[in-house]
Scaffold this active site. Structure first.
Site, mmCIF file in Angstrom:
data_model
loop_
_atom_site.group_PDB
_atom_site.id
_atom_site.type_symbol
_atom_site.label_atom_id
_atom_site.label_comp_id
_atom_site.label_asym_id
_atom_site.label_seq_id
_atom_site.Cartn_x
_atom_site.Cartn_y
_atom_site.Cartn_z
ATOM 1 N N ASP A 1 -18.627 80.221 77.473
ATOM 2 C CA ASP A 1 -19.526 80.169 76.173
ATOM 3 C C ASP A 1 -20.855 79.647 76.705
ATOM 4 O O ASP A 1 -21.456 78.765 76.883
ATOM 5 C CB ASP A 1 -18.959 78.786 75.427
ATOM 6 N N SER B 1 -24.756 72.594 69.069
ATOM 7 C CA SER B 1 -23.934 73.673 70.021
ATOM 8 C C SER B 1 -25.249 74.204 70.704
ATOM 9 O O SER B 1 -26.211 74.592 70.034
ATOM 10 C CB SER B 1 -23.248 74.817 69.114
ATOM 11 N N HIS C 1 -21.387 81.517 71.812
ATOM 12 C CA HIS C 1 -21.302 81.473 70.318
ATOM 13 C C HIS C 1 -22.415 81.323 69.395
ATOM 14 O O HIS C 1 -22.093 81.418 68.245
ATOM 15 C CB HIS C 1 -20.177 80.473 70.176
HETATM 16 C C1 4AZ Z 1 -19.748 72.706 66.447
HETATM 17 O O1 4AZ Z 1 -18.959 73.103 65.319
HETATM 18 C C2 4AZ Z 1 -19.306 71.577 67.304
HETATM 19 N N1 4AZ Z 1 -17.555 67.181 68.793
HETATM 20 C C3 4AZ Z 1 -19.883 71.297 68.349
HETATM 21 C C4 4AZ Z 1 -19.476 70.162 69.234
HETATM 22 C C5 4AZ Z 1 -18.317 69.406 68.776
HETATM 23 C C6 4AZ Z 1 -17.588 69.840 67.555
HETATM 24 C C7 4AZ Z 1 -18.266 70.995 66.806
HETATM 25 C C8 4AZ Z 1 -17.792 68.506 69.450
HETATM 26 O O2 4AZ Z 1 -20.709 73.428 66.595
#
Ligand code: 4AZ
Length: 604
Positions: A450, A546, A402
């Site tokens: 992912d 992420s 993503h």
């Molecule tokens: C994000 O939006 C995201 N708490 C990544 C990890 C988590 C929440 C959101 C986990 O990239």
């Protein structure tokens, strides 16, 4: 009448404990994990065990290597086809492909005669007293009962053409009394249990004053079956008494009774991966648990188990006080197997170059220093750092699907060895992107699969990606390397709890969480995802983290990339843990794209 001349030679001094009833009246604790049994793991399942040095691990199975892939140096051995092989590894690799050709003797082939095993005094050809003829001996000899356990008996049965191994190691047979067999001289044999012929085992001759019991065996055949109830079904079709599962002894012959255990019976050691191994494999200088803990914290016991002659688990601690003379006849091939293992190429990953003492600070994390997370990279999309990534070696970065779009390939930059993107440090290096591979089953609605790979561009005129300040994290090859409650580390440039921007790399410790469907009913896919967090939610990944790493360290402090930051409901809420892509599930996908030699730690 012949019968009159028979006496019952008591081969066993004490009654065998190999019956069907539990030793105590207490209900048997079930140490077998049923869900795991569905996977049908055997000694060839590299999710659970290491492959032999003449095998390699492909898609979870140990397969035969080609002989030319063996280490070159070693001494020749002779096989049953009468041919010489350059090394034991070459012969075993050839045998792996052509099982009818077995090991004969160490050294070149001579015309001294062949190694031979046979059974006599049994009522069928599946049983009897074991006789062997060694290559350089003229006479057949017996084996002493006190050196005879399941490992040796399995090998004898394999050798005799019974692929399911032994049924009974304690059987007694009638020896004609007029034969005057000299039972003060018999052979001691020691096998590991994975050999295909007794010729590979260690033989010593012991002479004593008092007569020995002689080893007998009943090999397993399908028609002599155990009752279906109260028995454990091995993957190879054999049935064994339930209470012999998870005791560290390979009763099945294919090890399937020792690979799905929640604990071990008797004198056995449980590996974190759910495998029972014999206690004497602990601290013997060879790693048996894929997680390595059988060779850690060894200081005191080490010297102990490294020597020969440790009491065997199924012998009831018999000792030979009255030994007069011990003579080594064949040294066995186990030492050679270990030597070959030590010569296999080793992958360098997951070990930091400079380990300075860390000053302790993602949501609630702490700031990192140069060299703390040398596999961490940042993905810059235009002017902003949008995601993290993990260096896995060569020109390859692992990230979340993503995080990237193939159409934006030319907009991305990979920043390595970065700490603070407002004040870039001198170690920082910037790479362009050559290729993006997104998992073909990535689902943007459910976040299944992912995972994506980024191939960085090489500098003009260079053959490799030279990242002097980066170190690859290891890619886990088995889903059993880490377990719920293990403590691991997340890192990234993502937002703080209050959505505050973060400019410097931060890290924090989280625990792996099992049973995550309770937090995300219908949205959590156990095989593909892994939850991690802390009980109070104080440490969590968040927006911007992420694609970055969830890494775990093994017992030797080698770092594995266990997860990729993927999704989660909010940040820092204990009722909604962070969800990560379970990287071990994608080992084959990764190695298919980047090449096996880049990520295979054990047997390329
Ligand atoms: C994000 O939006 C995201 N708490 C990544 C990890 C988590 C929440 C959101 C986990 O990239």
């Amino acid at each position: 009448m012949k019968l009159a001349h028979l006496i019952l030679l008591l081969l066993d001094l004490h009654l065998s404990s190999s019956g069907h009833t539990p030793a105590s009246g207490l209900p048997q604790e079930d140490l077998v994990e049923q869900k795991c049994l569905l996977q049908k793991y055997t000694h060839l399942s590299c999710d659970k065990v290491f492959c032999q040095p003449w095998q390699k691990c492909i898609d979870g199975t140990c397969v035969c290597k080609l002989p030319y892939q063996c280490p070159k140096n070693g001494t020749p051995v002779c096989a049953t086809d009468g041919r010489n092989y350059p090394t034991y590894c070459h012969q075993k690799s050839f045998e792996c492909l052509h099982p009818e050709i077995k090991f004969s003797n160490n050294g070149t082939c001579t015309d001294q005669g062949k190694f031979n095993v046979s059974l006599i005094y049994g009522s069928t050809d599946t049983e009897g007293i074991v006789q062997v003829k060694l290559v350089d001996q003229n006479e057949k000899m017996f084996i002493c009962k006190n050196s005879w356990s399941v490992a040796e008996a399995n090998v004898a049965c394999f050798d005799l053409g019974f692929p399911l191994g032994v049924r009974d190691t304690q059987a007694r047979f009638n020896i004609p009394v007029n034969l005057h067999i000299n039972t003060t001289e018999c052979l001691h044999v020691r096998c590991r249990g994975i050999e295909t012929t007794l010729a590979e085992c260690t033989f010593t001759r012991r002479r004593t004053k008092t007569p020995h019991g002689l080893a007998g065996v009943v090999c397993y055949t399908q028609d002599a079956d155990f009752p279906t109830s109260q028995s454990f079904q091995c993957v190879n079709g054999k049935r064994i008494p339930q209470e012999k599962a998870c005791n560290g002894i390979n009763d099945c012959g294919d090890q399937s009774d020792e690979l799905c255990c929640t604990g071990c019976r008797g004198k056995a050691f449980i590996c974190k991966s759910g495998v029972c191994i014999p206690n004497q494999y602990r601290c013997n200088g060879e790693v048996d648990c894929i997680t390595g803990e059988d060779e850690s914290n060894c200081k005191e016991d080490r010297q102990h188990n490294i020597h020969e002659g440790v009491a065997r688990p199924d012998q009831g601690g018999e000792t030979e006080m009255e030994t007069e003379e011990t003579e080594m006849l064949t040294p066995g091939m186990d030492t050679e197997r270990k030597r070959i293992k030590s010569l296999l190429p080793k992958l360098s990953c997951g070990v930091k170059r400079n380990t300075h003492t860390r000053r302790k600070r993602v949501v609630g994390g702490q700031p990192a220093e140069v060299g703390d997370y040398p596999w961490q990279v940042a993905i810059k999309d235009g002017q902003r750092i949008t995601c993290g990534g993990i260096y896995i070696g060569g020109c390859w970065i692992l990230t979340a699907a993503h995080c990237v779009r193939r159409s934006k390939l030319h907009h991305y930059q990979i920043w390595t060895a970065l700490l603070d993107w407002l004040k870039p440090n001198s170690e920082l290096a910037i790479q362009a992107v050559n290729r993006i591979i997104i998992h073909e089953n990535y689902n943007g609605a459910t976040y299944q699969n992912d995972i994506a790979l980024i191939e960085m561009k090489k500098r003009p005129g260079k053959k490799e990606c030279e990242l002097s300040r980066s170190v690859p994290a290891c890619v886990p090859w088995s889903p059993y390397l880490f377990q719920p409650n293990d403590t691991c580390i997340i890192s990234g440039w993502g937002r703080e709890k209050d959505n505050q921007r973060v400019y410097s790399l931060r890290w924090g410790e989280v625990n792996l969480i099992g049973n995550c469907s309770q937090f995300y009913p219908g949205r959590y896919y156990e095989k593909e995802m892994q939850c991690a967090g802390t009980s109070d939610g104080s440490i969590d990944a968040c927006k911007g983290d992420s694609g970055g790493p969830l890494v775990c360290n093994d017992i030797n402090n080698v770092t594995y990339i266990w997860g990729i930051v993927s999704w989660g409901e909010n940040c820092g809420k204990p009722e909604f843990p962070g969800v990560y892509t379970r990287v071990a599930n994608y080992f084959d996908w990764i190695s298919y794209h980047v090449g096996r030699s880049l990520v295979s730690q054990h047997n390329v």
